[in-house]
Design a protein around this motif. Structure first.
Motif, mmCIF file in Angstrom:
data_model
loop_
_atom_site.group_PDB
_atom_site.id
_atom_site.type_symbol
_atom_site.label_atom_id
_atom_site.label_comp_id
_atom_site.label_asym_id
_atom_site.label_seq_id
_atom_site.Cartn_x
_atom_site.Cartn_y
_atom_site.Cartn_z
ATOM 1 N N HIS A 59 -5.896 -4.835 1.592
ATOM 2 C CA HIS A 59 -5.759 -3.977 2.669
ATOM 3 C C HIS A 59 -6.903 -3.780 3.717
ATOM 4 N N ALA A 115 -5.729 -4.994 -4.412
ATOM 5 C CA ALA A 115 -5.331 -4.580 -3.183
ATOM 6 C C ALA A 115 -5.994 -5.553 -2.076
ATOM 7 N N ALA A 135 0.925 -1.192 -0.210
ATOM 8 C CA ALA A 135 -0.142 0.012 -0.036
ATOM 9 C C ALA A 135 0.880 1.212 0.059
ATOM 10 N N ALA A 162 -1.172 -5.683 -3.756
ATOM 11 C CA ALA A 162 -0.612 -4.512 -2.566
ATOM 12 C C ALA A 162 -1.237 -4.861 -1.473
ATOM 13 N N GLY A 199 -8.491 -0.193 3.021
ATOM 14 C CA GLY A 199 -7.622 0.887 3.334
ATOM 15 C C GLY A 199 -6.945 1.048 4.594
ATOM 16 N N GLY A 204 -1.575 -4.133 2.679
ATOM 17 C CA GLY A 204 -1.531 -3.124 3.603
ATOM 18 C C GLY A 204 -1.186 -3.575 4.806
ATOM 19 N N HIS A 264 1.264 3.646 -3.022
ATOM 20 C CA HIS A 264 0.054 4.340 -3.533
ATOM 21 C C HIS A 264 -0.169 5.608 -2.310
#
Length: 260
Positions: free
Chosen positions: A240, A238, A140, A180, A243, A182, A143
């Motif tokens: 994660h 992603a 993460a 990706a 987020g 997190g 980004h």
């Protein structure tokens, strides 16, 4: 009715697969039926296990072309080739960007960007013959701003660019995707942020309410390696939890709340 991923007969290499996220990935792939090889620069205390089987280990520094050639050659000799490469080896200790040495930054970029490129280059002929796939483990941090991890974050952003480029160059025989990751519950996170960080203020800002487990990343790898993802290439998935909070913003907010 659930969907079961069966990777029986597939041969996978997970770089840096002896601990942390890499070990979690290896364990999930083993449970899915794959033959799994892992490598690192030093032998582990224990090898990843799953499905009643254990990963095969070889010592290798993935930054060294001769060692990479030897590793891939040994896998090919044993199993006839590779079906999956997971470029997981990477990481970086925190460092102040303004004072870290050029050599430090170069080593971080070498491990997190150039080594995966080297492994892909050397594995390409075998992957092409077997219609295999590649998965890059990104972050993460690629980004968002990443104070104290500038070279690492830039290298991971480069890794995702490399993913998209190789997806074009390797198509249609080989698919190339990235994950990706997190905030994850690993020894590395504990060492950097404190043993309880993954379950404290850092995790409270994640929409799903917890950090990733290594197996969460492994499940994503199993999906991307399976026929379920046969039309996916050049993608960045992603993992994660919706987020993650920026660690420095989290700290600043905590300090603000603590002021009288």
């Amino acid at each position: 009715m659930g969907v079961e991923i069966d990777l029986s007969g597939r041969v996978a290499l997970v770089t840096g697969g002896t601990r942390g996220i890499g070990a979690g990935i290896a364990g999930v792939l083993l449970r899915a039926g794959a033959e799994v090889w892992v490598c690192s620069r030093t032998p582990p205390e224990r090898l990843p296990e799953g499905g009643g089987r254990r990963a095969e280990f070889r010592t290798a520094d993935v930054r060294d072309p001769e060692q990479v050639d030897r590793l891939i050659g040994e896998v090919a000799e044993r199993w006839g080739g590779l079906d999956l490469v997971v470029n997981n080896a990477g990481g970086a200790p925190p460092a102040d960007t303004t004072t870290a040495s050029p050599r430090f930054h170069a080593k971080i970029v070498e491990l997190n960007l150039l080594a995966p490129l080297l492994v892909c280059q050397r594995a390409w002929p075998g992957l092409r013959r077997r219609g295999g796939s590649v998965i890059m483990i990104s972050s993460a941090a690629a980004h968002r701003p990443a104070p104290t991890a500038a070279a690492y974050a830039a290298a991971k952003a480069g890794l995702e660019s490399l993913t998209r480029t190789l997806a074009l160059e390797f198509a249609p025989e080989v698919r190339v995707n990235a994950i990706a990751v997190g905030l994850a519950r690993t020894d590395g996170v504990a060492a950097r942020f404190g043993a309880a960080a993954a379950d404290s203020g850092f995790a409270r800002g994640i929409p799903l309410g917890r950090p990733a487990e290594a197996e969460d990343v492994g499940h994503a790898c199993a999906f991307l390696a399976s026929p379920l993802a046969e039309y996916l290439t050049g993608d960045v998935l992603a993992v994660h939890g919706g987020g993650e909070p920026h660690p420095h913003l989290t700290r600043l907010a905590a300090e603000s709340r603590a002021r009288p």
